[in-house]
Motif scaffolding. Sequence first.
Motif, PDB file in Angstrom:
ATOM      1  N   GLN A  75      54.084 -17.211  42.208  1.00 15.57           N
ATOM      2  CA  GLN A  75      53.215 -18.066  41.150  1.00 15.57           C
ATOM      3  C   GLN A  75      54.145 -18.672  40.031  1.00 15.57           C
ATOM      4  O   GLN A  75      53.699 -19.786  39.615  1.00 15.57           O
ATOM      5  N   GLU A  76      54.978 -18.086  39.950  1.00 21.40           N
ATOM      6  CA  GLU A  76      55.734 -18.537  38.709  1.00 21.40           C
ATOM      7  C   GLU A  76      56.601 -19.942  39.050  1.00 21.40           C
ATOM      8  O   GLU A  76      56.476 -20.929  38.466  1.00 21.40           O
ATOM      9  N   LYS A  77      57.277 -19.938  40.362  1.00 21.24           N
ATOM     10  CA  LYS A  77      57.634 -21.133  40.776  1.00 21.24           C
ATOM     11  C   LYS A  77      56.678 -22.173  41.275  1.00 21.24           C
ATOM     12  O   LYS A  77      56.971 -23.489  40.840  1.00 21.24           O
ATOM     13  N   PHE A  78      55.454 -21.814  41.664  1.00 22.03           N
ATOM     14  CA  PHE A  78      54.575 -22.606  41.825  1.00 22.03           C
ATOM     15  C   PHE A  78      53.920 -23.493  40.572  1.00 22.03           C
ATOM     16  O   PHE A  78      53.987 -24.726  40.635  1.00 22.03           O
ATOM     17  N   VAL A  79      53.779 -22.831  39.742  1.00 20.62           N
ATOM     18  CA  VAL A  79      53.200 -23.289  38.223  1.00 20.62           C
ATOM     19  C   VAL A  79      54.184 -24.138  37.672  1.00 20.62           C
ATOM     20  O   VAL A  79      53.811 -25.242  37.030  1.00 20.62           O
ATOM     21  N   GLU A 139      49.084 -12.193  30.875  1.00 22.67           N
ATOM     22  CA  GLU A 139      50.128 -12.596  29.721  1.00 22.67           C
ATOM     23  C   GLU A 139      51.551 -12.674  30.342  1.00 22.67           C
ATOM     24  O   GLU A 139      52.194 -13.527  29.711  1.00 22.67           O
ATOM     25  N   ALA A 140      51.878 -11.976  31.513  1.00 26.29           N
ATOM     26  CA  ALA A 140      53.166 -12.247  31.898  1.00 26.29           C
ATOM     27  C   ALA A 140      53.451 -13.888  32.564  1.00 26.29           C
ATOM     28  O   ALA A 140      54.338 -14.445  32.211  1.00 26.29           O
ATOM     29  N   MET A 141      52.132 -14.317  33.094  1.00 25.40           N
ATOM     30  CA  MET A 141      52.276 -15.806  33.544  1.00 25.40           C
ATOM     31  C   MET A 141      52.460 -16.814  32.202  1.00 25.40           C
ATOM     32  O   MET A 141      52.987 -17.754  32.061  1.00 25.40           O
ATOM     33  N   HIS A 142      51.613 -16.546  31.199  1.00 19.61           N
ATOM     34  CA  HIS A 142      51.582 -17.087  30.114  1.00 19.61           C
ATOM     35  C   HIS A 142      52.892 -17.207  29.378  1.00 19.61           C
ATOM     36  O   HIS A 142      53.485 -18.368  28.724  1.00 19.61           O
ATOM     37  N   VAL A 144      48.302 -22.004  25.511  1.00 21.21           N
ATOM     38  CA  VAL A 144      48.178 -21.598  27.001  1.00 21.21           C
ATOM     39  C   VAL A 144      46.900 -20.899  27.024  1.00 21.21           C
ATOM     40  O   VAL A 144      47.002 -19.865  26.467  1.00 21.21           O
ATOM     41  N   ILE A 145      46.059 -21.516  27.544  1.00 15.67           N
ATOM     42  CA  ILE A 145      44.675 -20.693  27.580  1.00 15.67           C
ATOM     43  C   ILE A 145      44.436 -20.266  29.109  1.00 15.67           C
ATOM     44  O   ILE A 145      45.199 -20.799  29.958  1.00 15.67           O
ATOM     45  N   TYR A 146      43.626 -19.457  29.360  1.00 12.63           N
ATOM     46  CA  TYR A 146      43.526 -18.699  30.678  1.00 12.63           C
ATOM     47  C   TYR A 146      41.878 -19.207  31.098  1.00 12.63           C
ATOM     48  O   TYR A 146      40.996 -19.102  30.416  1.00 12.63           O
ATOM     49  N   GLY A 147      41.843 -19.517  32.609  1.00 17.57           N
ATOM     50  CA  GLY A 147      40.559 -19.624  33.195  1.00 17.57           C
ATOM     51  C   GLY A 147      40.494 -18.957  34.522  1.00 17.57           C
ATOM     52  O   GLY A 147      41.535 -18.813  35.148  1.00 17.57           O
ATOM     53  N   GLY A 148      39.360 -18.371  34.517  1.00 25.56           N
ATOM     54  CA  GLY A 148      39.039 -17.708  36.061  1.00 25.56           C
ATOM     55  C   GLY A 148      38.227 -16.448  35.916  1.00 25.56           C
ATOM     56  O   GLY A 148      38.870 -15.429  35.166  1.00 25.56           O
ATOM     57  N   SER A 149      36.932 -16.648  35.926  1.00 24.65           N
ATOM     58  CA  SER A 149      35.886 -15.448  35.833  1.00 24.65           C
ATOM     59  C   SER A 149      35.859 -14.601  34.425  1.00 24.65           C
ATOM     60  O   SER A 149      35.872 -13.664  34.491  1.00 24.65           O
ATOM     61  N   VAL A 150      36.056 -15.560  33.474  1.00 28.44           N
ATOM     62  CA  VAL A 150      36.168 -15.101  32.008  1.00 28.44           C
ATOM     63  C   VAL A 150      34.485 -14.524  31.680  1.00 28.44           C
ATOM     64  O   VAL A 150      33.709 -15.588  32.050  1.00 28.44           O
ATOM     65  N   THR A 151      34.327 -13.529  31.310  1.00 28.29           N
ATOM     66  CA  THR A 151      32.908 -13.085  30.893  1.00 28.29           C
ATOM     67  C   THR A 151      33.127 -12.363  29.472  1.00 28.29           C
ATOM     68  O   THR A 151      33.865 -12.045  29.121  1.00 28.29           O
ATOM     69  N   GLU A 152      31.641 -12.207  29.063  1.00 22.08           N
ATOM     70  CA  GLU A 152      31.587 -11.258  27.871  1.00 22.08           C
ATOM     71  C   GLU A 152      32.272  -9.930  28.131  1.00 22.08           C
ATOM     72  O   GLU A 152      32.542  -9.245  27.124  1.00 22.08           O
ATOM     73  N   LYS A 153      32.317  -9.587  29.208  1.00 24.26           N
ATOM     74  CA  LYS A 153      32.768  -8.107  29.481  1.00 24.26           C
ATOM     75  C   LYS A 153      34.275  -7.965  29.216  1.00 24.26           C
ATOM     76  O   LYS A 153      34.818  -7.210  28.949  1.00 24.26           O
ATOM     77  N   ASN A 154      34.852  -9.199  29.736  1.00 26.75           N
ATOM     78  CA  ASN A 154      36.354  -9.046  29.745  1.00 26.75           C
ATOM     79  C   ASN A 154      37.250 -10.016  28.768  1.00 26.75           C
ATOM     80  O   ASN A 154      38.389  -9.672  28.492  1.00 26.75           O
ATOM     81  N   ILE A 155      36.421 -10.708  27.794  1.00 26.75           N
ATOM     82  CA  ILE A 155      37.130 -11.574  27.167  1.00 26.75           C
ATOM     83  C   ILE A 155      37.848 -10.870  25.931  1.00 26.75           C
ATOM     84  O   ILE A 155      39.034 -11.248  25.756  1.00 26.75           O
ATOM     85  N   GLU A 156      37.506  -9.656  25.468  1.00 30.22           N
ATOM     86  CA  GLU A 156      38.188  -9.029  24.323  1.00 30.22           C
ATOM     87  C   GLU A 156      39.743  -8.783  25.080  1.00 30.22           C
ATOM     88  O   GLU A 156      40.774  -8.772  24.372  1.00 30.22           O
ATOM     89  N   GLU A 157      39.563  -7.980  26.259  1.00 28.06           N
ATOM     90  CA  GLU A 157      40.976  -7.404  26.663  1.00 28.06           C
ATOM     91  C   GLU A 157      41.695  -8.752  27.314  1.00 28.06           C
ATOM     92  O   GLU A 157      42.960  -8.566  26.665  1.00 28.06           O
ATOM     93  N   ILE A 158      41.281  -9.784  27.474  1.00 28.15           N
ATOM     94  CA  ILE A 158      42.100 -11.287  27.621  1.00 28.15           C
ATOM     95  C   ILE A 158      42.715 -11.603  26.523  1.00 28.15           C
ATOM     96  O   ILE A 158      44.016 -11.771  26.308  1.00 28.15           O
ATOM     97  N   MET A 159      41.760 -11.783  25.439  1.00 31.35           N
ATOM     98  CA  MET A 159      42.293 -12.193  24.176  1.00 31.35           C
ATOM     99  C   MET A 159      43.536 -11.367  23.419  1.00 31.35           C
ATOM    100  O   MET A 159      43.773 -11.850  22.387  1.00 31.35           O
ATOM    101  N   ASP A 160      43.144 -10.209  23.704  1.00 28.88           N
ATOM    102  CA  ASP A 160      44.057  -9.092  23.185  1.00 28.88           C
ATOM    103  C   ASP A 160      45.788  -9.396  23.361  1.00 28.88           C
ATOM    104  O   ASP A 160      46.679  -8.887  22.670  1.00 28.88           O
ATOM    105  N   LYS A 161      45.927 -10.202  24.483  1.00 24.47           N
ATOM    106  CA  LYS A 161      47.456 -10.568  24.947  1.00 24.47           C
ATOM    107  C   LYS A 161      47.942 -11.340  23.895  1.00 24.47           C
ATOM    108  O   LYS A 161      47.199 -12.699  23.744  1.00 24.47           O
TER     109      LYS A 161
END
Length: 262
Positions: free
Chosen positions: A150-154, A195-198, A216-233
């Motif tokens: 993934q790192e080289k690809f991106v 977080e590692a990719m960002h 650098v923002i994230y996309g992929g199946s974000v919902t109200e259930k996982n948003i806090e964990e994601i934004m914590d990074k």
Amino acid sequence: MRKQIIAANFKMNKTDEDIKKYFAVFLDLINGLKNRSNLSGLDSDLIFAPPFTSLSGTNKIIKTCRDFIKLSSQNVYYEKSGAYTGEISIDMLASCGCEYTIIGHSERRNIFNESDELIGKKIEAVYKDGRLRPILCVGENLEVRKNDGQEKFVENQLLNALKYVKGTVIKSLIVAYEPVWAIGTGMPIKAEDGEAMHRYIYDYLESGYSISETRVIYGGSVTEKNIEEIMDKPHIDGVLVGGASLDPQSFYNIFRLASNIN
Ligand code: PEP
């Protein structure tokens, strides 16, 4: 602190009439907030990317909230005008009130065969013009992830997307890291892997360019259930939301949780 970005991509969903109904609910929720008057000082920008047919209409609907609600297109073409049936120019988008444009979404790359070359030309045109802020989408498919590539690809996607930008100064770039395997699948990335990719994307950009106001923002199946964990990074500056943005209550909940508004 970096201003965060909470963006909704409606894709090919919603007529003008649907959009009116959507914002009737969404703006009611916003106006009902206790601290509504402070929203312009908020550390978040809310961005909506409706279909082209609703850009003008949405622009009128959000006019009282332009201080924190912004408009984006889902795509743009690099030529100024001419015989390009079905395409849309920067001028057209700016005249509808767009301040952002999504470029290189994986659905454009994979379903409509948009090449790295085309994406590079779009980024070049947007930077030359200066009125739209690009939201450049990058991200690996499952096969690449399984092989830990993934790192080289991106990195390669970023290199190609930025290859026509003159010099090394990159201002106001928004990179949306969207692993293809996480889009619309209900399988978001683990927050620590995100977080590692960002961090990798930040390091890559900083090593080759002089960047300012980058997000650098994230996309992929974000919902109200996982948003806090994601934004914590610390290196995740916001989210690009597809499916869960289509319901005004869900997207409002995502915005509120991401922005720590009670
Ligand atoms: C997207 O397509 O940009 C996206 C992130 O979709 P979803 O939220 O539905 O996974």
